[in-house]
Design a protein around this motif. Structure first.
Motif, mmCIF file in Angstrom:
data_model
loop_
_atom_site.group_PDB
_atom_site.id
_atom_site.type_symbol
_atom_site.label_atom_id
_atom_site.label_comp_id
_atom_site.label_asym_id
_atom_site.label_seq_id
_atom_site.Cartn_x
_atom_site.Cartn_y
_atom_site.Cartn_z
ATOM 1 N N GLU A 143 2.042 -0.877 -7.004
ATOM 2 C CA GLU A 143 0.920 -1.622 -6.405
ATOM 3 C C GLU A 143 0.330 -2.618 -7.404
ATOM 4 O OE1 GLU A 143 -0.523 1.767 -3.184
ATOM 5 O OE2 GLU A 143 -1.111 1.925 -5.291
ATOM 6 N N TYR B 30 -3.971 2.153 -4.778
ATOM 7 C CA TYR B 30 -4.127 0.839 -4.136
ATOM 8 C C TYR B 30 -5.520 0.286 -4.448
ATOM 9 C CZ TYR B 30 -4.714 -2.438 -0.143
ATOM 10 O OH TYR B 30 -4.963 -3.531 0.658
ATOM 11 N N LEU C 204 0.866 -1.192 0.000
ATOM 12 C CA LEU C 204 0.000 0.000 0.000
ATOM 13 C C LEU C 204 0.893 1.229 0.000
ATOM 14 C CD1 LEU C 204 -2.603 1.728 0.640
ATOM 15 C CD2 LEU C 204 -2.169 1.208 3.052
#
Ligand SMILES: NC(=O)c1ccc[n+]([C@@H]2O[C@H](COP(=O)([O-])OP(=O)(O)OC[C@H]3O[C@@H](n4cnc5c(N)ncnc54)[C@H](OP(=O)(O)O)[C@@H]3O)[C@@H](O)[C@H]2O)c1
Length: 244
Positions: A97, A142, A80
């Motif tokens: 990510e 994310y 994250l």
């Protein structure tokens, strides 16, 4: 499926939720390979450490050789970066990510699908998030990666059904790990999420909504698309039958 006596692989098993999932699988009687970027960080001596960076093709090839007996694979490893879409560095955050959360899960699924098939079907568990369903600008990039992974999970479920592999999607709000260390609000314990995952695999359940937040957000989706999937499944099965 029966968990006692089978072998399982958990990615990112050295800490956080992955460590809890590995322990829950051990408690259920499985032999567990603990995947980690640095195997020396796997401190649970009941785990078999395996070097496995999910962004590294050589690691994955080696893990496939080492873990050829697995019938449960858990895609848990994740990162994250807490980036909004328009923040400085958002493209780099999004790429990182996606590389771990989406492409990593895709790579592992592709590499281990034949092993799961050869070992009788088994289960593939993808650790997603409530942010697969809803986006937060605090973690926009994310959220996109977890949404992509949810989409991947739904396609894999259809693709893998013919070989008898259960595909489990795991959604949670905040989990009490390093990733959510800065969060002061309510967090579910990694042990609780891990237990729910093991129960889902043991009872052939395809989805884990691990806390009240994920239940509430899932319930708030405009339409539950699950009624549409049997048609997609039938189309896929027909195409596959025509090809074989
Ligand atoms: N915590 C939450 O609030 C929350 C909520 C919903 C979903 N999730 C998801 O739950 C999963 C586990 O997260 P967590 O909360 O346990 O986070 P964490 O405490 O930050 O642990 C992340 C784990 O992933 C590993 N990892 C990261 N990149 C990797 C890579 N390229 N290859 C292999 N392993 C890698 C880390 O290994 P290193 O030690 O080498 O960094 C670590 O073991 C993630 O998929 C996350 O997105 C978390």
């Amino acid at each position: 499926m029966k968990i006692e006596g089978v072998a399982a692989l958990v990615t990112g098993a050295n800490r956080g939720l992955g460590a809890a999932i590995a322990q829950a699988l051990l408690d259920a009687g499985a032999t567990v390979y603990g995947g980690a970027r640095d195997p020396a960080t796997v401190t649970n001596h009941r785990l078999i450490p395996v070097r496995l960076d999910v962004t590294n093709d050589d690691d994955i090839t080696n893990a496939v050789r080492t873990c050829a007996d697995v019938s449960i694979v858990v895609n848990n490893a994740g990162i994250l970066r807490q980036s909004a879409s328009l923040a400085d560095g958002a493209l780099e955050a999004a790429r990182a990510e996606m590389e771990t959360n989406y492409f990593g899960s895709l790579r592992i699924a592709r590499a281990f699908a034949p092993i799961l098939r050869d070992n009788g079907g088994g289960a593939l568990v993808n650790v997603l998030s409530v942010l697969s369903f809803i986006s937060m600008p605090q973690g926009a990039t994310y959220s996109a990666s977890k949404s992509a992974s949810w989409s991947l999970t739904n396609a894999l479920r259809i693709e893998l059904r013919r070989q008898g592999t259960l595909v489990v999607a795991v959604h949670a709000g905040f989990i009490d790990t390093d990733m959510a260390a800065g969060v002061t609000g309510e967090k579910v314990s990694p042990e609780s999420v891990a237990k729910q995952i093991v129960t889902a695999v043991a009872s052939d359940a395809e989805e884990v909504l691990a806390d009240a937040t994920s239940e509430m957000v899932k319930a708030a989706l405009p339409n539950d698309l699950s009624a549409l999937y049997p048609t997609l499944q039938a189309q896929w099965d027909t195409e596959m039958a025509e090809q074989s």
